[in-house]
Write a protein that holds these residues in place. Sequence first.
Motif, PDB file in Angstrom:
ATOM      1  N   GLY A 190       0.821  -1.198   0.000  1.00  0.00           N
ATOM      2  CA  GLY A 190       0.000   0.000   0.000  1.00  0.00           C
ATOM      3  C   GLY A 190       0.855   1.247   0.000  1.00  0.00           C
ATOM      4  O   GLY A 190       2.092   1.176   0.016  1.00  0.00           O
ATOM      5  N   PRO A 191       0.237   2.410  -0.020  1.00  0.00           N
ATOM      6  CA  PRO A 191       1.003   3.657  -0.015  1.00  0.00           C
ATOM      7  C   PRO A 191       1.746   3.843   1.294  1.00  0.00           C
ATOM      8  O   PRO A 191       1.257   3.484   2.370  1.00  0.00           O
ATOM      9  CB  PRO A 191      -0.075   4.727  -0.201  1.00  0.00           C
ATOM     10  CG  PRO A 191      -1.346   4.093   0.273  1.00  0.00           C
ATOM     11  CD  PRO A 191      -1.218   2.643  -0.055  1.00  0.00           C
ATOM     12  N   GLN A 192       2.941   4.398   1.227  1.00  0.00           N
ATOM     13  CA  GLN A 192       3.743   4.681   2.408  1.00  0.00           C
ATOM     14  C   GLN A 192       3.362   6.052   2.968  1.00  0.00           C
ATOM     15  O   GLN A 192       3.099   6.991   2.219  1.00  0.00           O
ATOM     16  CB  GLN A 192       5.233   4.656   2.070  1.00  0.00           C
ATOM     17  CG  GLN A 192       5.731   3.271   1.657  1.00  0.00           C
ATOM     18  CD  GLN A 192       5.718   2.294   2.822  1.00  0.00           C
ATOM     19  OE1 GLN A 192       6.294   2.550   3.861  1.00  0.00           O
ATOM     20  NE2 GLN A 192       5.028   1.169   2.646  1.00  0.00           N
ATOM     21  N   ARG A 193       3.342   6.156   4.299  1.00  0.00           N
ATOM     22  CA  ARG A 193       3.001   7.409   4.964  1.00  0.00           C
ATOM     23  C   ARG A 193       4.090   7.785   5.954  1.00  0.00           C
ATOM     24  O   ARG A 193       4.817   6.925   6.452  1.00  0.00           O
ATOM     25  CB  ARG A 193       1.660   7.283   5.697  1.00  0.00           C
ATOM     26  CG  ARG A 193       0.466   6.997   4.802  1.00  0.00           C
ATOM     27  CD  ARG A 193      -0.798   6.919   5.626  1.00  0.00           C
ATOM     28  NE  ARG A 193      -1.974   6.658   4.808  1.00  0.00           N
ATOM     29  CZ  ARG A 193      -3.201   6.508   5.296  1.00  0.00           C
ATOM     30  NH1 ARG A 193      -3.402   6.592   6.611  1.00  0.00           N
ATOM     31  NH2 ARG A 193      -4.216   6.279   4.492  1.00  0.00           N
ATOM     32  N   SER A 221      -2.071   0.009   6.540  1.00  0.00           N
ATOM     33  CA  SER A 221      -1.239   1.170   6.835  1.00  0.00           C
ATOM     34  C   SER A 221      -1.378   1.483   8.313  1.00  0.00           C
ATOM     35  O   SER A 221      -2.347   1.087   8.964  1.00  0.00           O
ATOM     36  CB  SER A 221      -1.634   2.384   5.985  1.00  0.00           C
ATOM     37  OG  SER A 221      -2.913   2.867   6.358  1.00  0.00           O
ATOM     38  N   GLY A 222      -0.416   2.200   8.841  1.00  0.00           N
ATOM     39  CA  GLY A 222      -0.456   2.599  10.244  1.00  0.00           C
ATOM     40  C   GLY A 222       0.609   3.637  10.508  1.00  0.00           C
ATOM     41  O   GLY A 222       1.702   3.576   9.939  1.00  0.00           O
ATOM     42  N   ASN A 223       0.281   4.601  11.325  1.00  0.00           N
ATOM     43  CA  ASN A 223       1.263   5.636  11.643  1.00  0.00           C
ATOM     44  C   ASN A 223       0.979   6.219  13.004  1.00  0.00           C
ATOM     45  O   ASN A 223      -0.147   6.164  13.513  1.00  0.00           O
ATOM     46  CB  ASN A 223       1.278   6.732  10.569  1.00  0.00           C
ATOM     47  CG  ASN A 223      -0.067   7.399  10.420  1.00  0.00           C
ATOM     48  OD1 ASN A 223      -0.402   8.318  11.151  1.00  0.00           O
ATOM     49  ND2 ASN A 223      -0.879   6.940   9.459  1.00  0.00           N
ATOM     50  N   SER A 258      -2.437   8.061  16.806  1.00  0.00           N
ATOM     51  CA  SER A 258      -2.139   6.777  16.169  1.00  0.00           C
ATOM     52  C   SER A 258      -3.340   6.355  15.331  1.00  0.00           C
ATOM     53  O   SER A 258      -4.491   6.540  15.743  1.00  0.00           O
ATOM     54  CB  SER A 258      -1.856   5.701  17.222  1.00  0.00           C
ATOM     55  OG  SER A 258      -0.848   6.116  18.122  1.00  0.00           O
ATOM     56  N   GLU A 259      -3.074   5.774  14.176  1.00  0.00           N
ATOM     57  CA  GLU A 259      -4.159   5.364  13.282  1.00  0.00           C
ATOM     58  C   GLU A 259      -3.706   4.176  12.442  1.00  0.00           C
ATOM     59  O   GLU A 259      -2.547   4.089  12.033  1.00  0.00           O
ATOM     60  CB  GLU A 259      -4.570   6.513  12.368  1.00  0.00           C
ATOM     61  CG  GLU A 259      -5.744   6.175  11.456  1.00  0.00           C
ATOM     62  CD  GLU A 259      -6.249   7.374  10.660  1.00  0.00           C
ATOM     63  OE1 GLU A 259      -7.238   7.215   9.934  1.00  0.00           O
ATOM     64  OE2 GLU A 259      -5.647   8.456  10.785  1.00  0.00           O
ATOM     65  N   VAL A 260      -4.626   3.247  12.209  1.00  0.00           N
ATOM     66  CA  VAL A 260      -4.380   2.137  11.288  1.00  0.00           C
ATOM     67  C   VAL A 260      -5.560   2.027  10.327  1.00  0.00           C
ATOM     68  O   VAL A 260      -6.676   2.472  10.622  1.00  0.00           O
ATOM     69  CB  VAL A 260      -4.193   0.786  12.017  1.00  0.00           C
ATOM     70  CG1 VAL A 260      -3.035   0.860  13.011  1.00  0.00           C
ATOM     71  CG2 VAL A 260      -5.472   0.335  12.709  1.00  0.00           C
TER      72      VAL A 260
END
Length: 214
Positions: A52-55, A91-93, A141-143
């Motif tokens: 997936g896209p990188q963040r 994704s997660g950041n 934080s989010e996924v």
Amino acid sequence: MWIARAALVLIASALTACASGPRVVDAHVRTHAAQPPGAAVLQGAHYRFEPGPQRAGQPAPARLEAMAQAALTRVGAVRDEGGARVSVQVSGNVNALWPDPWYEPSNARIALGLGHAWRGGAVGLGWGWPLGDPSVPTYASEVSLLMRDLQTGQIVYDTRARHHGPWHDTDAVLAALFVAALEGYPQPAASERRVGVPLLPPATPAAAPAATGR
């Protein structure tokens, strides 16, 4: 005076419970799931990961996939590179949020209020993280997890979970958020909801399973 003493007992009890109990991630979850017949692939889904896209602030893909795989295993999904029917993008950041240094500072950890309500007394008890201290950030934080039917290309499951809090142990928080994001799978509530999940030990990256020949 007895009211003040009772309030202090409540404070001590609450702080003791917080110190001894497990930390819980309070997540806000929003999910969109396919309806029948498209939802059939979700039950005991065989899946493979797709990039997936990188963040910014995102861990390495292998670490994120390990966290998501642990959460997917809990709901009965099976990683199957050779016989997958759905693809999964994750994704997660985690990003630090710094208070506005011009905001009126307040470092109070515990607030105790005594007042009078109509025909009775009132005691207020609360505690929180410092406000306005530019040296103490909170963390957002989010996924997200996106599942797509490989035969039709249809998105069959799209779920996100987010949390704001003082913890910066990134892997443990994100792992808990993946569990929260899959709450109710494969038939989750349609509305946004709050889900509490105890912090989990971080998952270790695992090699993809061999093809099953399905």
